[in-house]
Scaffold this motif. Sequence first.
Motif, mmCIF file in Angstrom:
data_model
loop_
_atom_site.group_PDB
_atom_site.id
_atom_site.type_symbol
_atom_site.label_atom_id
_atom_site.label_comp_id
_atom_site.label_asym_id
_atom_site.label_seq_id
_atom_site.Cartn_x
_atom_site.Cartn_y
_atom_site.Cartn_z
ATOM 1 N N ASN A 125 4.127 -2.041 0.754
ATOM 2 C CA ASN A 125 5.462 -2.481 1.170
ATOM 3 C C ASN A 125 5.514 -3.485 2.317
ATOM 4 O OD1 ASN A 125 7.182 0.619 0.332
ATOM 5 N ND2 ASN A 125 6.949 -1.263 -0.852
ATOM 6 N N SER A 141 9.686 -5.712 -3.009
ATOM 7 C CA SER A 141 8.418 -4.979 -3.163
ATOM 8 C C SER A 141 7.919 -4.858 -4.595
ATOM 9 C CB SER A 141 8.542 -3.585 -2.557
ATOM 10 O OG SER A 141 8.889 -3.702 -1.209
ATOM 11 N N ASP A 173 8.326 -0.838 -7.612
ATOM 12 C CA ASP A 173 7.360 -0.084 -6.813
ATOM 13 C C ASP A 173 7.693 1.402 -6.743
ATOM 14 O OD1 ASP A 173 9.583 -0.675 -5.219
ATOM 15 O OD2 ASP A 173 8.431 -0.868 -3.375
HETATM 16 NA NA NA Z 1 10.822 -0.839 -1.676
#
Ligand code: NA
Length: 189
Positions: free
Chosen positions: A27, A60, A125
């Motif tokens: 991240n 992300s 993610d």
């Molecule tokens: Na995220």
Amino acid sequence: MELLKKRIQSDGLVLNDSLLKVDSFLNQQIDPDLMLKIGEEFAHRFQGEQITKILTIESSGIAVSVMAGLVLKIPVVFARKKKSVTITEDVYYTKVYSFTKQESNDIIVSKQFLQKDDHVLIIDDFLANGEAAAGLAEIVHQANAKVTGIGIVIEKSFQPGAKKLMDAGYRVESLARIASFSNGQVIFL
Ligand code: NA
Ligand code: G4P
Ligand code: NA
């Protein structure tokens, strides 16, 4: 995916009973080698399926999606998040509410990047409540394209997103599935 689970165990930080921090490899700082292996794993899991495009959401989801796109040799599109969109004819958009962040965003994709004959693999993610993935699927439907499946790096299986997406008929492939966080430890399914 054993390598990913090991990395979560060694470098993930359990913040509380529902949040996992993975800033050191996913991240914020990004481990390119792990990202490529994740991309390869998505390609492997969806082997044999027709996929013409990957759709993810900033920010992300982009790193892993690019690696999957590299392996599958297909383009990667990411939806942009905006506080509010100026509605124009050339974009698909929908509203996504984040329970984690308690905020609402419009997510938008230019119409030129999704066609009705596209077969789309959605990648993100994290899967928590499933709002982001459902929003991406909604955008695919607006384009009259097909969702081939949904690939998730880390699924928090104790939250409702995975069940919600599977109940809606989507194939969900999560590389790490977390049953719970207890005493600062990650318990996998
Ligand atoms: Na995220
Ligand atoms: P949902 O889409 O499944 O409903 O998830 P939710 O709205 O609750 O998630 C909001 C944001 O928080 C998403 O990032 C998501 O990836 C992230 N998130 C959810 N649970 C966790 C967690 O346990 N750990 C971490 N590190 N992130 C989590 P985002 O707002 O889209 O931001 P970005 O990081 O992609 O820019
Ligand atoms: Na995300």
